[in-house]
Design a protein around this motif. Structure first.
Motif, PDB file in Angstrom:
ATOM      1  N   ALA A   1       0.741  -1.293  -0.054  1.00  0.00           N
ATOM      2  CA  ALA A   1       0.098   0.017   0.166  1.00  0.00           C
ATOM      3  C   ALA A   1       1.021   1.434   0.184  1.00  0.00           C
ATOM      4  CB  ALA A   1      -1.051   0.046   1.281  1.00  0.00           C
ATOM      5  N   LEU A   2       1.910   1.221   0.801  1.00  0.00           N
ATOM      6  CA  LEU A   2       2.806   2.486   0.762  1.00  0.00           C
ATOM      7  C   LEU A   2       3.486   2.532  -0.519  1.00  0.00           C
ATOM      8  CD1 LEU A   2       3.915   4.510   2.754  1.00  0.00           C
ATOM      9  CD2 LEU A   2       5.802   3.076   3.344  1.00  0.00           C
TER      10      LEU A   2
ATOM     11  N   ARG B   1       2.480   1.541  -3.401  1.00  0.00           N
ATOM     12  CA  ARG B   1       1.400   2.101  -4.327  1.00  0.00           C
ATOM     13  C   ARG B   1       1.222   3.457  -4.218  1.00  0.00           C
ATOM     14  NH1 ARG B   1      -3.366  -1.007  -3.348  1.00  0.00           N
ATOM     15  NH2 ARG B   1      -1.979  -2.703  -4.155  1.00  0.00           N
ATOM     16  N   GLU B   2       1.080   4.016  -2.921  1.00  0.00           N
ATOM     17  CA  GLU B   2       0.901   5.249  -2.820  1.00  0.00           C
ATOM     18  C   GLU B   2       2.220   6.429  -3.290  1.00  0.00           C
ATOM     19  OE1 GLU B   2      -0.298   6.886   1.411  1.00  0.00           O
ATOM     20  OE2 GLU B   2      -1.096   4.989   1.747  1.00  0.00           O
TER      21      GLU B   2
ATOM     22  N   ARG C   1       1.827  11.677 -10.067  1.00  0.00           N
ATOM     23  CA  ARG C   1       1.227  12.955 -10.034  1.00  0.00           C
ATOM     24  C   ARG C   1       2.199  14.166 -10.169  1.00  0.00           C
ATOM     25  NH1 ARG C   1       0.087  17.017  -6.830  1.00  0.00           N
ATOM     26  NH2 ARG C   1       1.365  16.072  -5.093  1.00  0.00           N
TER      27      ARG C   1
ATOM     28  N   PHE D   1       1.999   6.260  -6.898  1.00  0.00           N
ATOM     29  CA  PHE D   1       0.982   7.321  -7.570  1.00  0.00           C
ATOM     30  C   PHE D   1       1.372   8.848  -7.243  1.00  0.00           C
ATOM     31  CE2 PHE D   1      -2.373   3.767  -7.175  1.00  0.00           C
ATOM     32  CZ  PHE D   1      -2.374   3.559  -8.276  1.00  0.00           C
ATOM     33  N   GLU D   2       1.845   9.178  -6.042  1.00  0.00           N
ATOM     34  CA  GLU D   2       2.377  10.595  -5.930  1.00  0.00           C
ATOM     35  C   GLU D   2       3.470  10.915  -6.812  1.00  0.00           C
ATOM     36  OE1 GLU D   2       2.561  14.286  -4.184  1.00  0.00           O
ATOM     37  OE2 GLU D   2       0.834  12.688  -3.941  1.00  0.00           O
TER      38      GLU D   2
END
Length: 157
Positions: A129-130, A132-133, A140, A136-137
């Motif tokens: 999860a970390l 993936r974040e 972005r 994505f960040e």
């Protein structure tokens, strides 16, 4: 200080290196002798328990005078051909103790394995999860920088 260093060096050589080489020589015989193999298995089991005990009880026993020398003497006693102490200590002390507590030890190990598997799974999920974040960040930020560099150039024409 120097005596402690020498004792540790001798313990390493006489407690690990020499027995490991002798064990190797036993294994490499054309027909390894079962009695000798059993002896070395008992030695390594005892040494593993002694090492584990020492790690847990270090603060209680390491300050004792001549502790290192006593440990060295015990290790040599365990493998020395004249004493073959590993067989005696294993058969008379460790084996009966482990046999009496085997069910409890097995139960504790099963519980520990289950907890370790659960903890590993939850930590792995958290890491995914970390990650993936983070991806994505990062995507972005790259996207917004690309848009920022294109916008001024497009407005000037």
């Amino acid at each position: 200080m120097a005596v402690s260093f020498i004792t540790r060096l001798l313990t390493l050589a006489l407690g690990y290196a020499y027995p490991a080489y002798d064990c190797y020589k036993t294994l490499e015989l054309n027909t390894p002798q079962m009695e000798q193999l059993l002896f070395w298995c008992k030695y390594w089991v005892l040494l593993a328990f002694l090492t584990a005990f020492e790690r847990f009880a270090d603060c209680a026993v390491s300050w004792l005078p001549m502790y290192g020398e006593a440990k060295l003497a015990l290790i040599v006693y365990l493998w020395h051909p004249n004493t073959m102490g590993a067989g005696r200590v294993y058969d008379d002390f460790l084996r009966p103790f482990l046999a009496a507590h085997e069910a409890d030890i097995d139960r504790g190990l099963l519980e520990l394995r289950a907890r370790a598997a659960d903890a590993t799974a939850s930590h792995l999920q958290a890491a995914v999860a970390l990650g993936r974040e983070f991806l994505f960040e990062a995507a972005r930020r790259v996207s917004s920088r690309l848009q920022a560099t294109r916008s001024p150039a497009g407005q000037g024409q």
